[in-house]
Design a protein around this motif. Structure first.
Motif, PDB file in Angstrom:
ATOM      1  N   GLY A 180      12.672 -16.367  -8.374  1.00 20.59           N
ATOM      2  CA  GLY A 180      11.610 -15.774  -8.982  1.00 20.59           C
ATOM      3  C   GLY A 180      10.321 -16.448  -9.265  1.00 20.59           C
ATOM      4  N   ARG A 181      10.104 -17.041  -7.833  1.00 18.21           N
ATOM      5  CA  ARG A 181       8.668 -17.474  -8.294  1.00 18.21           C
ATOM      6  C   ARG A 181       7.611 -16.906  -6.803  1.00 18.21           C
ATOM      7  N   THR A 182       8.134 -16.429  -5.421  1.00 22.89           N
ATOM      8  CA  THR A 182       8.058 -15.934  -4.139  1.00 22.89           C
ATOM      9  C   THR A 182       6.852 -14.761  -4.618  1.00 22.89           C
ATOM     10  N   PRO A 183       5.865 -15.352  -3.825  1.00 18.54           N
ATOM     11  CA  PRO A 183       3.885 -14.430  -3.754  1.00 18.54           C
ATOM     12  C   PRO A 183       4.458 -13.670  -3.727  1.00 18.54           C
ATOM     13  N   TYR A 184       5.460 -13.087  -2.515  1.00 17.84           N
ATOM     14  CA  TYR A 184       4.846 -11.898  -1.594  1.00 17.84           C
ATOM     15  C   TYR A 184       5.589 -10.747  -2.942  1.00 17.84           C
ATOM     16  N   VAL A 185       6.898 -11.679  -3.061  1.00 22.72           N
ATOM     17  CA  VAL A 185       7.500 -10.740  -4.118  1.00 22.72           C
ATOM     18  C   VAL A 185       6.766 -10.336  -5.729  1.00 22.72           C
ATOM     19  N   GLY A 186       5.986 -11.231  -5.938  1.00 30.25           N
ATOM     20  CA  GLY A 186       5.496 -11.815  -7.362  1.00 30.25           C
ATOM     21  C   GLY A 186       3.614 -10.123  -7.118  1.00 30.25           C
ATOM     22  N   ALA A 187       3.642 -10.156  -5.831  1.00 26.53           N
ATOM     23  CA  ALA A 187       1.933  -9.102  -5.809  1.00 26.53           C
ATOM     24  C   ALA A 187       2.819  -8.310  -4.882  1.00 26.53           C
ATOM     25  N   ALA A 188       4.086  -7.448  -4.845  1.00 26.22           N
ATOM     26  CA  ALA A 188       4.159  -6.756  -5.686  1.00 26.22           C
ATOM     27  C   ALA A 188       4.814  -5.922  -6.384  1.00 26.22           C
ATOM     28  N   LEU A 189       5.378  -6.838  -6.868  1.00 27.37           N
ATOM     29  CA  LEU A 189       5.329  -6.311  -8.657  1.00 27.37           C
ATOM     30  C   LEU A 189       3.592  -6.178  -9.161  1.00 27.37           C
ATOM     31  N   ALA A 190       3.296  -6.941  -9.208  1.00 25.57           N
ATOM     32  CA  ALA A 190       2.021  -7.035  -9.811  1.00 25.57           C
ATOM     33  C   ALA A 190       1.321  -4.867  -9.170  1.00 25.57           C
ATOM     34  N   THR A 191       1.067  -4.828  -7.737  1.00 24.63           N
ATOM     35  CA  THR A 191       0.672  -4.094  -7.898  1.00 24.63           C
ATOM     36  C   THR A 191       1.323  -2.857  -8.523  1.00 24.63           C
TER      37      THR A 191
ATOM     38  N   GLY B  44       1.432   1.571 -12.683  1.00 25.94           N
ATOM     39  CA  GLY B  44       2.015   2.199 -14.145  1.00 25.94           C
ATOM     40  C   GLY B  44       3.359   2.405 -13.269  1.00 25.94           C
ATOM     41  N   ALA B  45       3.766   1.923 -12.092  1.00 29.17           N
ATOM     42  CA  ALA B  45       5.489   2.146 -11.830  1.00 29.17           C
ATOM     43  C   ALA B  45       6.282   1.161 -12.362  1.00 29.17           C
ATOM     44  N   PRO B  46       7.180   1.558 -12.413  1.00 33.31           N
ATOM     45  CA  PRO B  46       8.359   0.622 -13.340  1.00 33.31           C
ATOM     46  C   PRO B  46       8.788  -0.716 -12.421  1.00 33.31           C
ATOM     47  N   THR B  47       9.530  -1.847 -12.790  1.00 39.33           N
ATOM     48  CA  THR B  47       8.938  -2.648 -12.036  1.00 39.33           C
ATOM     49  C   THR B  47      10.552  -3.592 -12.316  1.00 39.33           C
ATOM     50  N   ALA B  48      11.268  -4.343 -11.565  1.00 40.36           N
ATOM     51  CA  ALA B  48      12.615  -4.988 -11.920  1.00 40.36           C
ATOM     52  C   ALA B  48      12.272  -6.383 -10.683  1.00 40.36           C
ATOM     53  N   LEU B  49      13.252  -7.296 -11.407  1.00 35.16           N
ATOM     54  CA  LEU B  49      13.245  -8.924 -10.666  1.00 35.16           C
ATOM     55  C   LEU B  49      14.421  -8.614 -10.989  1.00 35.16           C
TER      56      LEU B  49
ATOM     57  N   HIS C  83       0.468  -1.318  -0.120  1.00 42.33           N
ATOM     58  CA  HIS C  83      -0.501   0.246  -0.081  1.00 42.33           C
ATOM     59  C   HIS C  83       1.099   1.159   0.097  1.00 42.33           C
ATOM     60  N   ASP C  84       2.212   1.359  -0.046  1.00 46.28           N
ATOM     61  CA  ASP C  84       3.199   2.134   0.662  1.00 46.28           C
ATOM     62  C   ASP C  84       3.533   3.083  -1.013  1.00 46.28           C
ATOM     63  N   VAL C  85       3.471   2.052  -1.457  1.00 48.56           N
ATOM     64  CA  VAL C  85       3.662   2.437  -3.615  1.00 48.56           C
ATOM     65  C   VAL C  85       3.204   3.237  -4.276  1.00 48.56           C
ATOM     66  N   ARG C  86       3.371   4.080  -5.042  1.00 50.38           N
ATOM     67  CA  ARG C  86       2.431   5.299  -5.363  1.00 50.38           C
ATOM     68  C   ARG C  86       3.288   5.272  -7.264  1.00 50.38           C
ATOM     69  N   PRO C  87       2.721   5.489  -7.833  1.00 49.70           N
ATOM     70  CA  PRO C  87       2.333   5.835  -9.488  1.00 49.70           C
ATOM     71  C   PRO C  87       3.932   6.265  -9.651  1.00 49.70           C
ATOM     72  N   GLY C  88       4.578   6.537  -8.713  1.00 52.48           N
ATOM     73  CA  GLY C  88       6.029   8.107  -9.056  1.00 52.48           C
ATOM     74  C   GLY C  88       6.348   6.905  -8.996  1.00 52.48           C
ATOM     75  N   ASP C  89       6.874   5.839  -8.528  1.00 49.80           N
ATOM     76  CA  ASP C  89       8.377   4.809  -7.538  1.00 49.80           C
ATOM     77  C   ASP C  89       8.150   4.013  -8.332  1.00 49.80           C
ATOM     78  N   VAL C  90       9.692   3.205  -8.196  1.00 54.29           N
ATOM     79  CA  VAL C  90      10.298   1.836  -8.764  1.00 54.29           C
ATOM     80  C   VAL C  90       9.656   1.260  -7.726  1.00 54.29           C
ATOM     81  N   VAL C  91       9.838  -0.009  -8.185  1.00 53.17           N
ATOM     82  CA  VAL C  91       9.881  -1.599  -7.181  1.00 53.17           C
ATOM     83  C   VAL C  91      10.883  -2.173  -8.194  1.00 53.17           C
ATOM     84  N   ILE C  92      10.688  -3.226  -7.130  1.00 53.63           N
ATOM     85  CA  ILE C  92      12.389  -3.452  -7.513  1.00 53.63           C
ATOM     86  C   ILE C  92      11.960  -5.058  -6.721  1.00 53.63           C
ATOM     87  N   GLY C  93      11.988  -6.059  -7.070  1.00 60.06           N
ATOM     88  CA  GLY C  93      11.371  -7.493  -6.381  1.00 60.06           C
ATOM     89  C   GLY C  93      13.090  -8.310  -6.190  1.00 60.06           C
TER      90      GLY C  93
END
Length: 308
Positions: free
Chosen positions: A142-153, A158-163, A127-137
């Motif tokens: 490469g399959r952790t559900p917790y990380v997947g949820a963050a990337l999906a959010t 519309g925030a850039p993502t990386a794994l 919930h702390d993620v904002r559209p202008g942020d970057v999320v790195i999992g």
């Protein structure tokens, strides 16, 4: 030890044919085998540097526009994210206003393993993620559900993502705009990603955050001019940095630090004085730095001083 034919879901969980007899060799041979596996890590990281550089540039643009960088990880991956983020304040003078680390299971999981926390598919800290942020999992498998949820959010916002992963066939790859695969292969100790995969993640995170801080102006050359002098050792280091950056003697460096209050301003002040700049003052140097986004070279240029 021979491969058993058991199907695995990540190369890190395959049996390493080079280390199959860890429990029978001499101690010196044991540590040599572990070290030889570790030596394979830097090469795998080198292969992903172009994609890592692209991620740094995206993060710089987002942070300069007021965004932040989030690390999301579980277990070893999460702890490495917390470690990297925690070290940015003393080194570069920035904290959670720039990089925020999230660990599955919360802060307590940093010191005590909470193994089932990684299976949470709707973590509240996304919930702390904002559209202008970057999320790195961060997920070696490469399959952790917790990380997947963050990337999906992040994707939904519309925030850039990386794994960051050690699995070339990572199930979460489709959620990443930037896929950073350090293919470290089977671990010396089967499945223990605190070894090679963890080392690769640490190299990647250290490189990413250091490059990000350099691009944001928190260094002058390779000097930590935003170092926070919070103890006697670091106060001494501050004097050394001012002296190294300007060529000033210990007394002049100490006097400039006392007058200016921080390393960065002291460096600009002393270099301006060396260039016979008209009446350099700490206040004028501080304004030049503020107008230059905290970048020493640009501040000097604005004062009419050229430094290569």
């Amino acid at each position: 030890m021979k491969q058993t034919g058991v199907r695995v879901t990540s190369p890190t969980e395959e049996i390493n044919q080079r280390t199959g007899n860890l429990d029978t060799v001499s101690t010196i041979e044991l540590v040599r085998l572990l070290n030889e596996e570790d030596l394979r890590v830097p090469g795998t990281v080198a292969e992903l540097l172009p994609e890592l550089a692209a991620l740094v540039d995206v993060a710089v643009d987002r942070v300069e526009a007021g965004g932040r960088v989030h690390y999301f990880g579980a277990g070893t991956s999460g702890r490495l994210g917390i470690l990297d983020a925690a070290e940015l304040m003393p080194t570069f003078g920035v904290g959670q206003e720039v990089v925020i680390a999230h660990q599955a299971g919360g802060p307590a999981a940093f010191v005590t393993a909470v193994e089932d926390a990684e299976d949470v598919e709707e973590p509240t800290d996304t919930h702390d993620v904002r559209p202008g942020d970057v999320v790195i999992g961060l997920a070696a498998s490469g399959r952790t559900p917790y990380v997947g949820a963050a990337l999906a959010t992040a994707r939904a916002l519309g925030a850039p993502t990386a794994l960051v992963t050690s699995n070339p066939d990572a199930p979460l790859a489709a959620l990443a705009d930037h896929l950073l695969v350090a293919d470290t292969g089977p671990e010396a100790l089967t499945g223990s990603t605190r070894l090679k995969a963890g080392s690769a993640q640490k190299l990647i995170l250290n490189t990413f955050s250091t490059a990000l801080m350099v691009r944001l102006g928190h260094t002058y050359g390779n000097l930590m001019v935003d170092l926070q002098a919070t103890n006697a050792k670091l106060r001494g280091r501050s004097l050394e940095i001012v002296a190294q950056a300007t060529g000033a003697g210990p007394a002049d460096a100490a006097a400039a630090l006392d007058e200016c209050g921080d390393i960065k301003t002291a460096v600009v002040y002393l270099l301006a004085r060396e260039a016979d700049h008209p009446a350099p003052t700490a206040a004028r140097c501080r304004i030049a730095l503020a107008d230059s986004g905290g970048r020493v070279r640009q501040a000097l240029t604005s004062l009419g001083i050229s430094r290569n």
